[in-house]
Design a protein around this motif. Structure first.
Motif, PDB file in Angstrom:
ATOM      1  N   ARG A  75      -7.761  40.758 -59.098  1.00  0.00           N
ATOM      2  CA  ARG A  75      -6.485  40.084 -58.849  1.00  0.00           C
ATOM      3  C   ARG A  75      -6.486  38.751 -59.592  1.00  0.00           C
ATOM      4  O   ARG A  75      -7.226  37.828 -59.250  1.00  0.00           O
ATOM      5  N   ILE A  76      -5.668  38.663 -60.628  1.00  0.00           N
ATOM      6  CA  ILE A  76      -5.607  37.459 -61.453  1.00  0.00           C
ATOM      7  C   ILE A  76      -4.263  36.766 -61.260  1.00  0.00           C
ATOM      8  O   ILE A  76      -3.210  37.378 -61.393  1.00  0.00           O
ATOM      9  N   ASP A  77      -4.318  35.490 -60.947  1.00  0.00           N
ATOM     10  CA  ASP A  77      -3.095  34.697 -60.799  1.00  0.00           C
ATOM     11  C   ASP A  77      -3.238  33.466 -61.689  1.00  0.00           C
ATOM     12  O   ASP A  77      -3.755  32.434 -61.272  1.00  0.00           O
ATOM     13  N   GLY A  78      -2.810  33.600 -62.918  1.00  0.00           N
ATOM     14  CA  GLY A  78      -2.973  32.496 -63.858  1.00  0.00           C
ATOM     15  C   GLY A  78      -2.682  32.946 -65.270  1.00  0.00           C
ATOM     16  O   GLY A  78      -2.059  33.989 -65.496  1.00  0.00           O
ATOM     17  N   GLU A  79      -3.152  32.176 -66.227  1.00  0.00           N
ATOM     18  CA  GLU A  79      -2.887  32.501 -67.621  1.00  0.00           C
ATOM     19  C   GLU A  79      -3.997  31.973 -68.521  1.00  0.00           C
ATOM     20  O   GLU A  79      -4.753  31.079 -68.135  1.00  0.00           O
TER      21      GLU A  79
END
Length: 201
Positions: A123-127
């Motif tokens: 689960r990736i929340d960013g850039e």
């Protein structure tokens, strides 16, 4: 099913780029800035910096591919143990333009990872961002900043992973290629491959 150690191992073992990460940045960064400054400490240093910036900006423009907004559908990479790791994503916005690239991940839609018979969710929340220059069949990518957070989810348990670790694995870095076929785009850099489709919006 992933074991307690398997999630992090899955991320770090997926691409062989991990082995070359520490070696690649030092070669790229020092090659551009230091020579221009040390060789021209006087006003000439300003003139030396300008051409370098101009070349980086003009080269991608002539390439034509990649360019624009895309949606990533998945990635593939070969691990350090020669196993093939695959990731399926559903909501990753990718933008290429003016010699810069950006991958924007939505934490509500985790990536499904598969390495051999093991699976897990990241689960990736960013850039993460970077730059690129050159022609489609010979593009040089340089990894930039990474912000946000990431964690593995497996059987109700989660483990945090820094966004920098994610970028070292998934952000294009080094010499590669871009293949545009209709609304599809394939980015290949070493053992890392990203599959994308043109964003219709």
């Amino acid at each position: 099913m992933l074991t307690a150690r398997r999630p992090l191992a899955l991320l770090l073992a997926v691409p062989a780029l991990v082995a070359g990460c520490s070696a690649t940045p030092p070669t790229t960064a020092p090659a551009s800035t230091p020579p221009a400054i040390s060789a021209n400490p006087t006003p000439v240093s300003t003139a030396a910096t300008t051409p370098a910036t101009t070349e980086t900006a003009s080269t991608p423009a002539t390439a034509g591919c990649p360019a624009g907004d895309y949606k990533a559908t998945g990635f593939t990479a070969t691990g350090l143990d020669a196993s093939v790791g695959k990731g399926t994503v559903t909501d990753v916005d990718v933008t290429f333009g003016n010699g810069r690239y950006e991958f924007d991940f939505d934490g509500d839609h985790p990536a499904k990872l598969t390495l051999g018979k093991s699976t897990g969710k990241l689960r990736i929340d960013g850039e993460f961002t970077g730059t690129y220059s050159g022609q489609p069949d010979a593009i040089s990518f340089t990894r930039g900043k990474a912000t946000g957070s990431a964690r593995f989810v497996d059987k109700g348990k989660s483990r945090s992973v820094t966004m920098q670790q994610v970028a070292r694995i998934l952000a294009p870095q080094g010499k590669g290629s871009a293949v545009c076929d209709g609304d599809k785009l394939t980015i290949k850099v070493g053992t890392l491959s990203w599959n994308l489709v043109r964003d219709p919006d």
